[in-house]
Design an enzyme around this catalytic site. Sequence first.
Site, PDB file in Angstrom:
ATOM      1  N   PHE A  68      55.139  18.541  88.233  1.00 26.25           N
ATOM      2  CA  PHE A  68      55.533  19.214  89.422  1.00 26.25           C
ATOM      3  C   PHE A  68      54.380  19.376  90.456  1.00 26.25           C
ATOM      4  O   PHE A  68      54.602  19.953  91.414  1.00 26.25           O
ATOM      5  CB  PHE A  68      55.605  20.886  89.003  1.00 26.25           C
ATOM      6  CG  PHE A  68      56.818  21.159  87.833  1.00 26.25           C
ATOM      7  CD1 PHE A  68      57.936  20.768  88.228  1.00 26.25           C
ATOM      8  CD2 PHE A  68      56.292  21.452  86.666  1.00 26.25           C
ATOM      9  CE1 PHE A  68      58.757  20.622  86.994  1.00 26.25           C
ATOM     10  CE2 PHE A  68      57.184  21.444  85.650  1.00 26.25           C
ATOM     11  CZ  PHE A  68      58.297  21.256  85.734  1.00 26.25           C
ATOM     12  N   TRP A  71      47.100  17.412  92.186  1.00 23.63           N
ATOM     13  CA  TRP A  71      45.763  18.212  92.418  1.00 23.63           C
ATOM     14  C   TRP A  71      44.543  17.310  91.707  1.00 23.63           C
ATOM     15  O   TRP A  71      44.885  16.267  91.069  1.00 23.63           O
ATOM     16  CB  TRP A  71      45.777  19.691  91.718  1.00 23.63           C
ATOM     17  CG  TRP A  71      46.378  19.701  90.217  1.00 23.63           C
ATOM     18  CD1 TRP A  71      47.252  18.893  89.643  1.00 23.63           C
ATOM     19  CD2 TRP A  71      46.094  20.980  89.374  1.00 23.63           C
ATOM     20  NE1 TRP A  71      47.307  19.306  88.328  1.00 23.63           N
ATOM     21  CE2 TRP A  71      46.495  20.826  88.247  1.00 23.63           C
ATOM     22  CE3 TRP A  71      45.213  21.933  89.834  1.00 23.63           C
ATOM     23  CZ2 TRP A  71      46.404  21.639  86.995  1.00 23.63           C
ATOM     24  CZ3 TRP A  71      45.130  22.989  88.559  1.00 23.63           C
ATOM     25  CH2 TRP A  71      45.673  22.630  87.215  1.00 23.63           C
ATOM     26  N   ASN A  72      43.469  17.850  92.178  1.00 21.53           N
ATOM     27  CA  ASN A  72      42.231  16.949  91.770  1.00 21.53           C
ATOM     28  C   ASN A  72      41.184  17.817  91.140  1.00 21.53           C
ATOM     29  O   ASN A  72      41.038  19.138  91.802  1.00 21.53           O
ATOM     30  CB  ASN A  72      41.782  16.349  93.058  1.00 21.53           C
ATOM     31  CG  ASN A  72      42.769  15.269  93.575  1.00 21.53           C
ATOM     32  OD1 ASN A  72      43.166  14.073  93.047  1.00 21.53           O
ATOM     33  ND2 ASN A  72      43.434  15.561  94.811  1.00 21.53           N
ATOM     34  N   HIS A  83      28.076  20.879 106.082  1.00 21.12           N
ATOM     35  CA  HIS A  83      27.680  22.003 104.764  1.00 21.12           C
ATOM     36  C   HIS A  83      26.822  22.985 105.855  1.00 21.12           C
ATOM     37  O   HIS A  83      26.086  22.791 106.794  1.00 21.12           O
ATOM     38  CB  HIS A  83      27.262  21.589 103.806  1.00 21.12           C
ATOM     39  CG  HIS A  83      25.554  20.759 103.911  1.00 21.12           C
ATOM     40  ND1 HIS A  83      25.425  19.458 103.860  1.00 21.12           N
ATOM     41  CD2 HIS A  83      24.555  21.536 103.563  1.00 21.12           C
ATOM     42  CE1 HIS A  83      24.118  19.265 104.108  1.00 21.12           C
ATOM     43  NE2 HIS A  83      23.542  20.528 103.771  1.00 21.12           N
ATOM     44  N   ASP A  85      23.489  25.518 105.084  1.00 22.83           N
ATOM     45  CA  ASP A  85      22.366  25.830 104.314  1.00 22.83           C
ATOM     46  C   ASP A  85      21.801  27.274 104.443  1.00 22.83           C
ATOM     47  O   ASP A  85      21.790  27.941 105.486  1.00 22.83           O
ATOM     48  CB  ASP A  85      21.229  25.108 105.172  1.00 22.83           C
ATOM     49  CG  ASP A  85      21.222  23.480 105.059  1.00 22.83           C
ATOM     50  OD1 ASP A  85      21.827  23.024 104.074  1.00 22.83           O
ATOM     51  OD2 ASP A  85      20.448  22.911 105.593  1.00 22.83           O
ATOM     52  N   HIS A  89      18.133  28.319 100.073  1.00 22.47           N
ATOM     53  CA  HIS A  89      17.857  26.748  99.742  1.00 22.47           C
ATOM     54  C   HIS A  89      16.379  26.439  99.695  1.00 22.47           C
ATOM     55  O   HIS A  89      15.759  25.577  99.074  1.00 22.47           O
ATOM     56  CB  HIS A  89      18.615  26.089 100.782  1.00 22.47           C
ATOM     57  CG  HIS A  89      18.527  24.714 100.799  1.00 22.47           C
ATOM     58  ND1 HIS A  89      18.449  23.705  99.635  1.00 22.47           N
ATOM     59  CD2 HIS A  89      18.283  23.721 101.742  1.00 22.47           C
ATOM     60  CE1 HIS A  89      18.572  22.647 100.002  1.00 22.47           C
ATOM     61  NE2 HIS A  89      18.511  22.396 101.212  1.00 22.47           N
ATOM     62  N   HIS A 218      13.797  23.503 107.973  1.00 24.21           N
ATOM     63  CA  HIS A 218      14.023  24.193 106.700  1.00 24.21           C
ATOM     64  C   HIS A 218      13.170  25.246 106.445  1.00 24.21           C
ATOM     65  O   HIS A 218      13.541  26.475 106.161  1.00 24.21           O
ATOM     66  CB  HIS A 218      14.166  23.240 105.740  1.00 24.21           C
ATOM     67  CG  HIS A 218      15.174  22.380 105.307  1.00 24.21           C
ATOM     68  ND1 HIS A 218      15.444  21.239 106.348  1.00 24.21           N
ATOM     69  CD2 HIS A 218      16.519  22.520 104.780  1.00 24.21           C
ATOM     70  CE1 HIS A 218      16.679  20.554 105.987  1.00 24.21           C
ATOM     71  NE2 HIS A 218      17.262  21.211 104.995  1.00 24.21           N
TER      72      HIS A 218
END
Length: 268
Positions: A68, A71-72, A83, A85, A89, A218
């Site tokens: 049906f 998906w993964n 992304h 941060d 981090h 950072h």
Amino acid sequence: MADSQSKEASGGVLTGLMSGIVGGGIKVVDLTMTLQPDVPTIVMPPEFGQSWPFRMEEISKYDHRGPFCYWNNLSCGEHTGTHFDAPIHWVSGKDLPENATDTIPVEKFLAHACVVDCSDAAANDPDYLLTIENIEEWEAAHGKIPARSWLLMRTDWSRKADPVAYMNMADDGAHTPGPHEDLIPWLIEERDVIGFGCEAVGTDAGQAQHFNIPYPCHYHMHGNNRFGLPALTNLDALPPQGAILITPPLKIRQGSGSPTRVLALVEQ
Ligand code: MN
């Protein structure tokens, strides 16, 4: 009375926002790279731990494994592709309040953007560093950076389709553009920015491990509870001022960051 007036006013703002989005007066721009196996992943000096690359494994695709559905399963480091941060981090931000993806107040995921076009300079010099003087020139043309804004460094670096050219690694590390070490404390103290975003794989320049304070973007941003937004794309579609960014990371418990679908609202 005051309550109903303010509710009406805020309803008006949101109604206007939605009619702009549906009617075309406000364009929604996707600033996100597509997650796929060759999406750039940051490489740390060899003595340090390394981030997993993005991997996707099929669970089923309307077949005997699951008739049906498709998906993964996914795996990747928190700092993969476009992304967010979070302050936790970096060691400088490790003890700050509300410093992780699950504890940052959600209103901070909506902020104004200032976009500095460094594309010519970065094309001529992969180690190009954005300076305070550059920002002062930009402000003379486009106005002062409002408090609580993202400072976004447009370099067109994300147009490099070849991952080797994008990473631009040499024996002494990567050669990619980024902020000068003096710029970041200035942006925090003098302009009260919410964070720094760019098109390269990390918010610091490729050679920033050799700076006086290693990785100063950072160090200072996260040490002051500000954020990072690396590996953005399509920054050429944004005006110098006026766009609003939507940047919520995944709500990972004590997460240091996550792949993020970054959207910009731009008035036409
Ligand atoms: Mn990162």
